[in-house]
Design a protein around this motif. Structure first.
Motif, short mmCIF file in Angstrom:
data_model
loop_
_atom_site.label_atom_id
_atom_site.label_comp_id
_atom_site.label_asym_id
_atom_site.label_seq_id
_atom_site.Cartn_x
_atom_site.Cartn_y
_atom_site.Cartn_z
N GLU A 149 39.95 40.23 43.43
CA GLU A 149 39.65 40.68 42.07
C GLU A 149 39.64 42.20 42.00
O GLU A 149 39.17 42.87 42.93
N ARG A 151 39.25 45.81 39.31
CA ARG A 151 38.80 46.41 38.04
C ARG A 151 39.71 47.59 37.72
O ARG A 151 39.92 48.49 38.54
N ASP A 207 39.51 43.50 34.01
CA ASP A 207 39.50 42.92 35.35
C ASP A 207 40.64 41.93 35.48
O ASP A 207 40.86 41.09 34.60
N SER A 231 30.02 49.18 32.97
CA SER A 231 30.76 48.60 34.09
C SER A 231 30.67 49.46 35.34
O SER A 231 30.70 50.69 35.26
#
Length: 271
Positions: A149, A151, A207, A231
């Motif tokens: 994952e 960002r 994301d 964030s």
């Protein structure tokens, strides 16, 4: 006329990102203020224009008093993306509807922390009406496994920095720059933003991740979009992260017409 320095305001709850942003802000000549309670003290003055980095609940409590407008993605942004961009079924529900679910689903509040985001085996596992209002929006999606994952911090539809933040669901932080998946992630995200950037505020966090599909080949998909002012930066370039935060949570008087559609309603007091 002397221009007063800008001030970046933080909540009492410090974290790695607030420490990093405070350091970068100081280098730029900005002032910083760490509030000590859940509100703006009487007589509190920031001098020049104010900006904010904080969690949603604290931001709602102080933004109006500081004259700050908070930009956030629409609750239903994910549901408007094509299937090839998300690779799963995503629906917008109310909490009342989510309580009736009888099959596993990944459930999350779109833009706050009113309940934990995770896979629920059924809606009965969600917090009840004593904890969450029945009309609270809920994003419901098919459970999928993101192997990695990332960002991405975005201004005006352009990705300015990013970082890996998880592998197989566990926190694992690395810069995006130089990552083996950098070009795949950037190419995919740029295509998504080219088609949908007008449906997001000018400063936002997106994301994305890789999903292991049946053929074993990882495929990129959008995970979610989040408010930049709340964030974490992970291993992204702090200078560029600060650029995004300053745009995403700044003086109401500086917010352009385009971005007014994306103002967080809860932070705009109605006296």
């Amino acid at each position: 006329m002397i221009e007063l320095p800008r001030t970046l305001v933080f909540s009492p709850r410090a974290n790695d990102t607030s420490h990093v942003l405070a350091s970068v802000a100081h280098r730029r000549g900005l002032l910083t203020e760490h509030l000590t309670g859940w509100g703006v003290p009487e007589g509190f003055l920031v001098g020049g224009p104010a900006h904010l980095y904080a969690g949603p609940l604290f931001a709602d409590a102080v933004a109006a008093d500081l004259g700050i407008g908070l930009l956030e993605p629409p609750d239903d942004w994910l549901t408007g993306l094509p299937r090839e961009a998300v690779r799963r079924e995503i629906r917008m529900l109310t909490m009342a509807e989510a309580w009736t679910l009888r099959a596993p689903a990944f459930l999350k509040p779109p833009n706050d922390k009113s309940f934990p985001a995770r896979v629920y085996l059924e809606g009965a596992q969600l917090p009840g009406p004593d904890a969450v209002d029945s009309d609270t929006p809920v994003l419901a999606s098919d459970p999928v496994r993101f192997t990695v994952e990332f960002r991405l911090h975005v201004i005006d539809g352009e990705i300015v920095t990013g970082a890996q933040y998880a592998i197989e669901g566990d926190l694992d932080i690395e810069p995006l720059a130089g990552h083996e998946a950098e070009q795949q992630i950037l190419g995919f995200a740029r295509d998504v933003l080219q088609e949908s950037a007008d449906k997001l505020p000018s400063a936002v966090v997106v994301d994305v991740g890789l999903i292991a599909e049946g053929d074993g080949k990882p495929a990129p998909a959008v995970i979610e979009a989040n408010a930049a002012w709340a964030s974490g930066h992970y291993a992204a370039d702090p200078e560029r992260v600060l650029d995004v935060v300053l745009r995403a949570a700044g003086p109401m008087t500086e917010i352009g017409e385009r971005d007014r559609t994306f103002l967080r309603p809860a932070a705009q007091r109605v006296d």
